[in-house]
Design a protein around this motif. Structure first.
Motif, PDB file in Angstrom:
ATOM      1  N   SER A 116       0.825  -1.201   0.000  1.00  0.00           N
ATOM      2  CA  SER A 116       0.000   0.000   0.000  1.00  0.00           C
ATOM      3  C   SER A 116       0.860   1.252   0.000  1.00  0.00           C
ATOM      4  O   SER A 116       0.615   2.200  -0.752  1.00  0.00           O
ATOM      5  CB  SER A 116      -0.924  -0.007   1.221  1.00  0.00           C
ATOM      6  N   ALA A 117       1.906   1.281   0.845  1.00  0.00           N
ATOM      7  CA  ALA A 117       2.792   2.447   0.914  1.00  0.00           C
ATOM      8  C   ALA A 117       3.512   2.660  -0.411  1.00  0.00           C
ATOM      9  O   ALA A 117       3.654   3.803  -0.878  1.00  0.00           O
ATOM     10  CB  ALA A 117       3.792   2.272   2.051  1.00  0.00           C
ATOM     11  N   ALA A 118       3.981   1.568  -1.035  1.00  0.00           N
ATOM     12  CA  ALA A 118       4.690   1.686  -2.310  1.00  0.00           C
ATOM     13  C   ALA A 118       3.778   2.238  -3.400  1.00  0.00           C
ATOM     14  O   ALA A 118       4.167   3.115  -4.182  1.00  0.00           O
ATOM     15  CB  ALA A 118       5.249   0.327  -2.715  1.00  0.00           C
ATOM     16  N   VAL A 141       2.309  11.730   5.213  1.00  0.00           N
ATOM     17  CA  VAL A 141       0.932  11.246   5.089  1.00  0.00           C
ATOM     18  C   VAL A 141       0.879   9.949   4.286  1.00  0.00           C
ATOM     19  O   VAL A 141       0.041   9.065   4.558  1.00  0.00           O
ATOM     20  CB  VAL A 141       0.031  12.331   4.462  1.00  0.00           C
ATOM     21  N   VAL A 142       1.787   9.784   3.324  1.00  0.00           N
ATOM     22  CA  VAL A 142       1.822   8.537   2.546  1.00  0.00           C
ATOM     23  C   VAL A 142       2.304   7.379   3.423  1.00  0.00           C
ATOM     24  O   VAL A 142       1.725   6.282   3.410  1.00  0.00           O
ATOM     25  CB  VAL A 142       2.718   8.692   1.307  1.00  0.00           C
ATOM     26  N   ALA A 143       3.369   7.604   4.193  1.00  0.00           N
ATOM     27  CA  ALA A 143       3.911   6.542   5.041  1.00  0.00           C
ATOM     28  C   ALA A 143       2.891   6.061   6.051  1.00  0.00           C
ATOM     29  O   ALA A 143       2.717   4.849   6.263  1.00  0.00           O
ATOM     30  CB  ALA A 143       5.171   7.039   5.757  1.00  0.00           C
ATOM     31  N   SER A 381       8.500   3.827   6.060  1.00  0.00           N
ATOM     32  CA  SER A 381       9.253   5.049   5.753  1.00  0.00           C
ATOM     33  C   SER A 381      10.352   4.764   4.740  1.00  0.00           C
ATOM     34  O   SER A 381      10.593   5.565   3.828  1.00  0.00           O
ATOM     35  CB  SER A 381       9.853   5.628   7.040  1.00  0.00           C
ATOM     36  N   PHE A 382      11.005   3.609   4.867  1.00  0.00           N
ATOM     37  CA  PHE A 382      12.019   3.227   3.887  1.00  0.00           C
ATOM     38  C   PHE A 382      11.393   3.026   2.514  1.00  0.00           C
ATOM     39  O   PHE A 382      11.977   3.412   1.493  1.00  0.00           O
ATOM     40  CB  PHE A 382      12.726   1.941   4.336  1.00  0.00           C
ATOM     41  N   VAL A 383      10.213   2.409   2.473  1.00  0.00           N
ATOM     42  CA  VAL A 383       9.529   2.172   1.197  1.00  0.00           C
ATOM     43  C   VAL A 383       9.192   3.497   0.521  1.00  0.00           C
ATOM     44  O   VAL A 383       9.413   3.673  -0.690  1.00  0.00           O
ATOM     45  CB  VAL A 383       8.258   1.331   1.429  1.00  0.00           C
ATOM     46  N   VAL A 384       8.664   4.450   1.297  1.00  0.00           N
ATOM     47  CA  VAL A 384       8.299   5.758   0.740  1.00  0.00           C
ATOM     48  C   VAL A 384       9.541   6.480   0.221  1.00  0.00           C
ATOM     49  O   VAL A 384       9.522   7.070  -0.874  1.00  0.00           O
ATOM     50  CB  VAL A 384       7.565   6.609   1.795  1.00  0.00           C
ATOM     51  N   ALA A 385      10.627   6.450   0.996  1.00  0.00           N
ATOM     52  CA  ALA A 385      11.862   7.108   0.566  1.00  0.00           C
ATOM     53  C   ALA A 385      12.379   6.496  -0.730  1.00  0.00           C
ATOM     54  O   ALA A 385      12.841   7.201  -1.630  1.00  0.00           O
ATOM     55  CB  ALA A 385      12.912   7.003   1.674  1.00  0.00           C
ATOM     56  N   ARG A 386      12.281   5.181  -0.833  1.00  0.00           N
ATOM     57  CA  ARG A 386      12.785   4.501  -2.022  1.00  0.00           C
ATOM     58  C   ARG A 386      11.956   4.846  -3.250  1.00  0.00           C
ATOM     59  O   ARG A 386      12.500   5.112  -4.332  1.00  0.00           O
ATOM     60  CB  ARG A 386      12.778   2.994  -1.791  1.00  0.00           C
ATOM     61  N   PRO A 391      14.952  12.060   0.667  1.00  0.00           N
ATOM     62  CA  PRO A 391      15.835  11.614   1.753  1.00  0.00           C
ATOM     63  C   PRO A 391      15.038  10.935   2.871  1.00  0.00           C
ATOM     64  O   PRO A 391      13.934  11.374   3.209  1.00  0.00           O
ATOM     65  CB  PRO A 391      16.480  12.915   2.246  1.00  0.00           C
ATOM     66  N   LEU A 392      15.594   9.876   3.440  1.00  0.00           N
ATOM     67  CA  LEU A 392      14.915   9.149   4.506  1.00  0.00           C
ATOM     68  C   LEU A 392      14.656  10.050   5.711  1.00  0.00           C
ATOM     69  O   LEU A 392      13.607   9.946   6.364  1.00  0.00           O
ATOM     70  CB  LEU A 392      15.756   7.940   4.920  1.00  0.00           C
TER      71      LEU A 392
END
Length: 427
Positions: A116-118, A141-143, A381-386, A391-392
């Motif tokens: 879902s986050a991706a 908000v996405v994370a 949070s890592f998924v959203v940053a990727r 930046p993370l």
């Protein structure tokens, strides 16, 4: 002493980066050998795979995962966001509010927070940044919206909890509906508060007429209808969760075919992704079975419950300690690992304190949501940053207001258990 050695071995394996399933299996097997001897360990290891995989309810997991993968193939996630923008886009931070609504909608057919986050990150963040949104608000908000997939049925986390805790999966899935709605509302209110404090962080969006709003619905109504059918069959008792999951997979296949995106390659990849995730979950359940036999031989859970029962602490204080521990675990491992690892230890204690197992399952998932976005690991949070290339540190900075709001919601549901228990009580 043996228990301490085995727990230390388990934690060491996890710290070294071993898959949680392998860590549970190795530590459990070593513990069985130390406590019961090689014959006991060999006997359990030879029968555990069958006993771990024979549960009829396990069929629910691959079916709901396949349902989510086929919905992704259909491309409905982008249509969900576009429709939400049409309806709420003119409000302050309208795109962020639409992202939360799209997260709730996608969570209703996904069951996987990372998926879902991706999906949300790739479909919503670019649009928000193009329109002048502060990156921290957009990524935050996405994370946090991605975690709604853990709670709104079909929730793989709640299904796992039901299997491990031997609790009705149907009641758990229905119990997640109202908390899921409350989480979505909490995310929206948090965004509106942040923008009220500083309107420059998110501009007001474009206004749309009723004709455009109505025209945006046909693309998402079939998916919402599928959610209503799957959940409604479980709620009314017409179908079991397993049967409903199969119907959901068939319905999502129809939607994927109708979208025109269901090429042979896409369908094969969807099946493979669902199969890989299912195998991972089954391997975790097998490891949990092995470790569970060790805990049964050592009476670890019962001894812990007896020890806490002898302490002069109110039940609510003990629950606060358990929930805080779940948040901390969530910062270093995913929700499936948390459930598999902690439920056999904590559930006897929770029952001894007089709490409902269905309530505790939902509370565990809502609390684990917080760990999914917080450092140092914060998987979402890592998924959203990727997927956004941001930046993370920026993503982590954007989630803290939502973490505070989530904690307040957890405290509210701790004080008022009927928020969770009322809907399943009407089944």
């Amino acid at each position: 002493m043996t228990t301490l050695i085995i727990v230390a071995l388990l934690l060491m394996l996890i710290a070294l980066g071993a898959p949680i399933a392998l860590a549970l299996l190795v530590a459990g097997a070593a513990g069985l050998g130390m406590v019961g001897g090689p014959n006991v360990a060999q006997g359990i290891l030879s029968t555990a795979p069958l006993s771990a995989a024979k549960s009829y309810e396990l069929i629910t997991i691959p079916m709901f995962l396949l349902m989510a993968e086929l919905i992704i193939v259909s491309g409905i996630a982008k249509q969900l966001f576009d429709s939400a923008v049409t309806w709420v886009g003119r409000t302050p931070a309208g795109l962020a509010v639409a992202t939360s609504l799209a997260g709730a909608g996608f969570g209703a057919i996904s069951g996987s927070s990372t998926a879902s986050a991706a999906t949300l990150a790739s479909t919503t963040v670019p649009g928000m940044l193009e329109r002048g949104y502060e990156p921290k608000i957009a990524c935050g908000v996405v994370a946090i919206s991605g975690t709604l997939a853990m709670l709104i049925p079909p929730s793989i986390a709640l299904i796992l909890y039901g299997i491990v805790a031997d609790v009705s999966i149907g009641r758990l899935l229905i119990a997640g509906i109202i908390p899921g709605v409350l989480v979505a509302i909490t995310v929206i209110l948090t965004v509106l508060y942040l923008v009220w404090r500083d309107p420059a962080r998110a501009p007001r969006g474009q206004a749309y007429g009723w004709r455009e709003k109505v025209a945006s619905l046909p693309g998402v109504l079939p998916m919402l209808g599928l959610f209503v059918v799957v959940t409604g069959l479980i709620y009314t008792g017409i179908a079991t969760p397993t049967e409903s999951s199969a119907l959901g997979a068939i319905g999502s296949l129809v939607l994927a075919l109708a979208s025109g995106n269901a090429t042979r390659a896409n369908l094969v990849q969807a099946v493979l992704r669902a199969g890989r995730t299912t195998c991972m979950i089954l391997f975790i359940i097998l490891g949990a079975h092995i470790f569970g036999y060790f805990m049964a031989l050592t009476r670890l859970s019962h001894n812990l419950a007896d020890w806490v029962g002898g302490l002069d602490m109110a039940p609510v204080v003990v629950m606060l300690i358990i929930l805080a521990a779940i948040i901390l675990l969530g910062t270093i491992m995913d929700q499936a690992a948390i459930i598999i690892l902690t439920v056999p230890i904590t559930l006897p204690l929770v029952l001894a304190l007089g709490y409902d197992p269905v309530w505790f399952g939902v509370m565990m998932v809502v609390t684990a949501e917080i760990g999914l976005v917080t450092p140092p690991v914060g998987l979402n949070s890592f998924v959203v940053a990727r997927y956004t290339g941001r930046p993370l540190e920026e993503v982590f900075s954007g989630i803290w207001p939502h973490v505070v709001a989530h904690i307040l919601l957890v405290l509210l549901m701790l004080a008022l258990p009927q928020i969770i228990l009322w809907l399943p009580s009407t089944m």
